[in-house]
Design a protein around this motif. Structure first.
Motif, PDB file in Angstrom:
ATOM      1  N   ARG A 279       2.201  -3.050-108.530  1.00  0.00           N
ATOM      2  CA  ARG A 279       2.883  -4.343-108.410  1.00  0.00           C
ATOM      3  C   ARG A 279       4.343  -4.160-108.011  1.00  0.00           C
ATOM      4  NH1 ARG A 279      -0.916  -7.339-107.224  1.00  0.00           N
ATOM      5  NH2 ARG A 279      -1.594  -5.265-106.604  1.00  0.00           N
ATOM      6  N   LEU A 280       5.024  -3.191-108.639  1.00  0.00           N
ATOM      7  CA  LEU A 280       6.435  -2.974-108.333  1.00  0.00           C
ATOM      8  C   LEU A 280       6.610  -2.461-106.910  1.00  0.00           C
ATOM      9  CD1 LEU A 280       9.396  -2.862-109.145  1.00  0.00           C
ATOM     10  CD2 LEU A 280       8.983  -0.585-110.110  1.00  0.00           C
ATOM     11  N   GLY A 281       5.813  -1.467-106.524  1.00  0.00           N
ATOM     12  CA  GLY A 281       5.916  -0.937-105.169  1.00  0.00           C
ATOM     13  C   GLY A 281       5.582  -1.984-104.122  1.00  0.00           C
ATOM     14  N   GLY A 282       4.558  -2.788-104.393  1.00  0.00           N
ATOM     15  CA  GLY A 282       4.213  -3.852-103.454  1.00  0.00           C
ATOM     16  C   GLY A 282       5.302  -4.899-103.345  1.00  0.00           C
ATOM     17  N   ALA A 283       5.920  -5.236-104.479  1.00  0.00           N
ATOM     18  CA  ALA A 283       7.007  -6.220-104.453  1.00  0.00           C
ATOM     19  C   ALA A 283       8.194  -5.700-103.648  1.00  0.00           C
ATOM     20  CB  ALA A 283       7.442  -6.555-105.881  1.00  0.00           C
ATOM     21  N   LEU A 284       8.533  -4.425-103.826  1.00  0.00           N
ATOM     22  CA  LEU A 284       9.643  -3.850-103.065  1.00  0.00           C
ATOM     23  C   LEU A 284       9.337  -3.831-101.572  1.00  0.00           C
ATOM     24  CD1 LEU A 284      10.779  -0.837-105.294  1.00  0.00           C
ATOM     25  CD2 LEU A 284      11.942  -3.019-104.954  1.00  0.00           C
ATOM     26  N   ALA A 285       8.105  -3.475-101.217  1.00  0.00           N
ATOM     27  CA  ALA A 285       7.732  -3.434 -99.801  1.00  0.00           C
ATOM     28  C   ALA A 285       7.786  -4.828 -99.183  1.00  0.00           C
ATOM     29  CB  ALA A 285       6.341  -2.829 -99.642  1.00  0.00           C
ATOM     30  N   CYS A 286       7.248  -5.813 -99.892  1.00  0.00           N
ATOM     31  CA  CYS A 286       7.246  -7.180 -99.359  1.00  0.00           C
ATOM     32  C   CYS A 286       8.661  -7.745 -99.277  1.00  0.00           C
ATOM     33  CB  CYS A 286       6.368  -8.076-100.231  1.00  0.00           C
ATOM     34  SG  CYS A 286       4.600  -7.711-100.121  1.00  0.00           S
ATOM     35  N   PHE A 287       9.475  -7.462-100.293  1.00  0.00           N
ATOM     36  CA  PHE A 287      10.856  -7.945-100.268  1.00  0.00           C
ATOM     37  C   PHE A 287      11.646  -7.260 -99.153  1.00  0.00           C
ATOM     38  CE2 PHE A 287      15.308  -7.720-101.639  1.00  0.00           C
ATOM     39  CZ  PHE A 287      15.577  -9.060-101.836  1.00  0.00           C
ATOM     40  N   SER A 288      11.411  -5.944 -98.976  1.00  0.00           N
ATOM     41  CA  SER A 288      12.129  -5.196 -97.937  1.00  0.00           C
ATOM     42  C   SER A 288      11.833  -5.744 -96.551  1.00  0.00           C
ATOM     43  CB  SER A 288      11.737  -3.712 -97.995  1.00  0.00           C
ATOM     44  OG  SER A 288      12.073  -3.152 -99.243  1.00  0.00           O
ATOM     45  N   PHE A 289      10.605  -6.182 -96.345  1.00  0.00           N
ATOM     46  CA  PHE A 289      10.246  -6.748 -95.048  1.00  0.00           C
ATOM     47  C   PHE A 289      10.573  -8.234 -94.965  1.00  0.00           C
ATOM     48  CE2 PHE A 289       7.197  -9.138 -92.484  1.00  0.00           C
ATOM     49  CZ  PHE A 289       7.413  -8.572 -91.237  1.00  0.00           C
ATOM     50  N   GLY A 290      10.288  -8.973 -96.035  1.00  0.00           N
ATOM     51  CA  GLY A 290      10.388 -10.425 -95.982  1.00  0.00           C
ATOM     52  C   GLY A 290      11.795 -10.948 -95.784  1.00  0.00           C
ATOM     53  N   LEU A 291      12.764 -10.402 -96.527  1.00  0.00           N
ATOM     54  CA  LEU A 291      14.129 -10.920 -96.424  1.00  0.00           C
ATOM     55  C   LEU A 291      14.738 -10.653 -95.046  1.00  0.00           C
ATOM     56  CD1 LEU A 291      16.414 -12.382 -97.784  1.00  0.00           C
ATOM     57  CD2 LEU A 291      17.188 -10.209 -98.757  1.00  0.00           C
TER      58      LEU A 291
ATOM     59  N   HIS B  95      14.920  -3.176 -88.967  1.00  0.00           N
ATOM     60  CA  HIS B  95      15.335  -2.410 -90.140  1.00  0.00           C
ATOM     61  C   HIS B  95      14.510  -2.820 -91.361  1.00  0.00           C
ATOM     62  CE1 HIS B  95      18.782  -0.719 -88.004  1.00  0.00           C
ATOM     63  NE2 HIS B  95      18.989   0.053 -89.056  1.00  0.00           N
ATOM     64  N   GLY B  96      14.147  -4.088 -91.429  1.00  0.00           N
ATOM     65  CA  GLY B  96      13.273  -4.528 -92.513  1.00  0.00           C
ATOM     66  C   GLY B  96      11.914  -3.856 -92.459  1.00  0.00           C
ATOM     67  N   VAL B  97      11.379  -3.692 -91.262  1.00  0.00           N
ATOM     68  CA  VAL B  97      10.098  -2.993 -91.109  1.00  0.00           C
ATOM     69  C   VAL B  97      10.214  -1.559 -91.622  1.00  0.00           C
ATOM     70  CG1 VAL B  97       8.416  -2.143 -89.434  1.00  0.00           C
ATOM     71  CG2 VAL B  97       9.372  -4.444 -89.181  1.00  0.00           C
ATOM     72  N   CYS B  98      11.309  -0.899 -91.275  1.00  0.00           N
ATOM     73  CA  CYS B  98      11.511   0.488 -91.720  1.00  0.00           C
ATOM     74  C   CYS B  98      11.663   0.572 -93.236  1.00  0.00           C
ATOM     75  CB  CYS B  98      12.736   1.079 -91.033  1.00  0.00           C
ATOM     76  SG  CYS B  98      12.559   1.275 -89.241  1.00  0.00           S
ATOM     77  N   LEU B  99      12.405  -0.366 -93.831  1.00  0.00           N
ATOM     78  CA  LEU B  99      12.583  -0.352 -95.281  1.00  0.00           C
ATOM     79  C   LEU B  99      11.256  -0.591 -96.000  1.00  0.00           C
ATOM     80  CD1 LEU B  99      15.933  -2.329 -95.680  1.00  0.00           C
ATOM     81  CD2 LEU B  99      15.562   0.107 -96.070  1.00  0.00           C
ATOM     82  N   ALA B 100      10.425  -1.467 -95.453  1.00  0.00           N
ATOM     83  CA  ALA B 100       9.112  -1.703 -96.054  1.00  0.00           C
ATOM     84  C   ALA B 100       8.242  -0.455 -95.963  1.00  0.00           C
ATOM     85  CB  ALA B 100       8.427  -2.880 -95.364  1.00  0.00           C
ATOM     86  N   ALA B 101       8.315   0.247 -94.830  1.00  0.00           N
ATOM     87  CA  ALA B 101       7.545   1.485 -94.681  1.00  0.00           C
ATOM     88  C   ALA B 101       7.999   2.530 -95.696  1.00  0.00           C
ATOM     89  CB  ALA B 101       7.692   2.020 -93.257  1.00  0.00           C
ATOM     90  N   VAL B 102       9.305   2.602 -95.940  1.00  0.00           N
ATOM     91  CA  VAL B 102       9.820   3.542 -96.942  1.00  0.00           C
ATOM     92  C   VAL B 102       9.294   3.183 -98.330  1.00  0.00           C
ATOM     93  CG1 VAL B 102      11.911   4.325 -98.116  1.00  0.00           C
ATOM     94  CG2 VAL B 102      11.874   4.151 -95.628  1.00  0.00           C
ATOM     95  N   ALA B 103       9.240   1.888 -98.640  1.00  0.00           N
ATOM     96  CA  ALA B 103       8.730   1.463 -99.946  1.00  0.00           C
ATOM     97  C   ALA B 103       7.259   1.836-100.106  1.00  0.00           C
ATOM     98  CB  ALA B 103       8.921  -0.043-100.111  1.00  0.00           C
TER      99      ALA B 103
ATOM    100  N   TRP C  79      13.292   4.874-103.817  1.00  0.00           N
ATOM    101  CA  TRP C  79      13.468   3.862-102.776  1.00  0.00           C
ATOM    102  C   TRP C  79      14.922   3.406-102.666  1.00  0.00           C
ATOM    103  CZ3 TRP C  79      14.996  -1.302-103.274  1.00  0.00           C
ATOM    104  CH2 TRP C  79      14.836  -2.089-102.130  1.00  0.00           C
ATOM    105  N   GLY C  80      15.641   3.351-103.788  1.00  0.00           N
ATOM    106  CA  GLY C  80      17.000   2.828-103.795  1.00  0.00           C
ATOM    107  C   GLY C  80      17.945   3.524-102.828  1.00  0.00           C
ATOM    108  N   PRO C  81      18.079   4.864-102.889  1.00  0.00           N
ATOM    109  CA  PRO C  81      18.988   5.534-101.942  1.00  0.00           C
ATOM    110  C   PRO C  81      18.604   5.315-100.484  1.00  0.00           C
ATOM    111  CG  PRO C  81      18.451   6.985-103.769  1.00  0.00           C
ATOM    112  CD  PRO C  81      17.558   5.793-103.906  1.00  0.00           C
ATOM    113  N   PHE C  82      17.303   5.337-100.189  1.00  0.00           N
ATOM    114  CA  PHE C  82      16.881   5.081 -98.810  1.00  0.00           C
ATOM    115  C   PHE C  82      17.213   3.648 -98.397  1.00  0.00           C
ATOM    116  CE2 PHE C  82      14.121   8.763 -99.670  1.00  0.00           C
ATOM    117  CZ  PHE C  82      14.338   9.495 -98.513  1.00  0.00           C
ATOM    118  N   ALA C  83      17.082   2.711 -99.346  1.00  0.00           N
ATOM    119  CA  ALA C  83      17.420   1.324 -99.038  1.00  0.00           C
ATOM    120  C   ALA C  83      18.907   1.182 -98.732  1.00  0.00           C
ATOM    121  CB  ALA C  83      17.027   0.419-100.205  1.00  0.00           C
ATOM    122  N   LEU C  84      19.751   1.882 -99.489  1.00  0.00           N
ATOM    123  CA  LEU C  84      21.194   1.831 -99.226  1.00  0.00           C
ATOM    124  C   LEU C  84      21.519   2.415 -97.855  1.00  0.00           C
ATOM    125  CD1 LEU C  84      22.637   2.833-102.724  1.00  0.00           C
ATOM    126  CD2 LEU C  84      22.575   0.557-101.683  1.00  0.00           C
TER     127      LEU C  84
END
Length: 246
Positions: free
Chosen positions: A134-146, A174-182, A203-208
């Motif tokens: 659930r957490l990983g999916g939420a991060l991936a969806c948020f990384s792409f969705g926003l 960049h959102g696509v890439c962040l979702a792939a990282v998640a 995921w946090g450092p890669f997101a930054l």
């Protein structure tokens, strides 16, 4: 408009998955703290009971889209019990008809299957691993969705401006890439059995880094550094001697 709609839909999914994390954690804690049953439960119970089964058949459903791996287990009485799995390894992919396995029953569901070699695998009803999913999916969806939402709205607000349109493209991809990282982080966590906190820690450092990269490229796009207009031809130097044959 397509990116805008995809961003909205993905953010809704992200919120829904994030809201499920706490419930999944509570259910996993309840499962781990559940005592062993003193005898075979006659109805759904919060205690854990190990039941022997015989494998009747197992199907990985690799040729079916969205079909989960499944197995049909037989109780000693001959009554069938169908179970599904979230993934094929490490147990269900090795199951063969006639093989003896042990199913862990909790709240009336087979939540785990153990084979003769001692390998264990959670079924689709198993509580272990759901908080991480659930957490990983939420991060991936948020990384792409926003970014998809922002990148979809931006061209509509600054309609006709090429530089703003390019900046919006930068944000979206960049959102696509962040979702792939998640998603990769979630896979690495599951493959290595890392704890829940490992997901945001990785995921946090890669997101930054991704946000820093996105900011730099957006600024470059707005400045015109990413314009693909051809460079102007150099003007001839009037002081240079003329070339030619006399």
């Amino acid at each position: 408009m397509v990116w805008l709609l995809m961003g909205l839909a993905t953010l809704v999914v992200a919120v829904a998955m994030a809201l499920e994390v706490r419930g999944a954690l509570d259910r996993e804690r309840e499962f781990r703290a559940a005592p062993a049953c003193a005898s075979a439960p006659v109805q759904a119970s919060g205690c854990r009971w190990e039941q022997e089964f015989t494998v009747r058949e197992a199907d990985l459903n690799r040729g079916q889209r969205n079909g989960p791996p499944e197995a049909e287990l037989l109780l000693p009485s001959g009554k069938p019990w169908d179970v599904t799995f979230r993934q094929t390894d490490p147990v269900v992919s090795e199951l063969a008809p006639g093989e003896k396995v042990v199913g862990l029953i909790w709240h009336g569901q087979v939540v785990e299957v153990r084979d003769a070699d001692g390998r264990r695998q959670q079924t689709s009803d198993g509580p272990v691993g759901w908080p991480e999913d659930r957490l990983g999916g939420a991060l991936a969806c948020f990384s792409f969705g926003l970014p998809a939402l922002l990148g979809g709205v931006w061209p509509l607000v600054a309609r006709g401006d090429r530089r703003h349109a390019k900046a919006a493209v930068v944000v979206r991809w960049h959102g696509v890439c962040l979702a792939a990282v998640a998603l990769f982080t979630l896979w690495a966590q599951g493959a290595n059995g890392w704890p829940l906190w490992a997901i945001p820690a990785i995921w946090g450092p890669f997101a930054l880094l991704g946000l820093a990269s996105m900011t730099a490229f957006v600024i470059a796009a707005l400045r015109g550094d990413m314009d693909d207009d051809g460079l102007p031809a150099p003007e001839p130097d009037p002081t240079a001697p003329a070339s030619g044959h006399s």
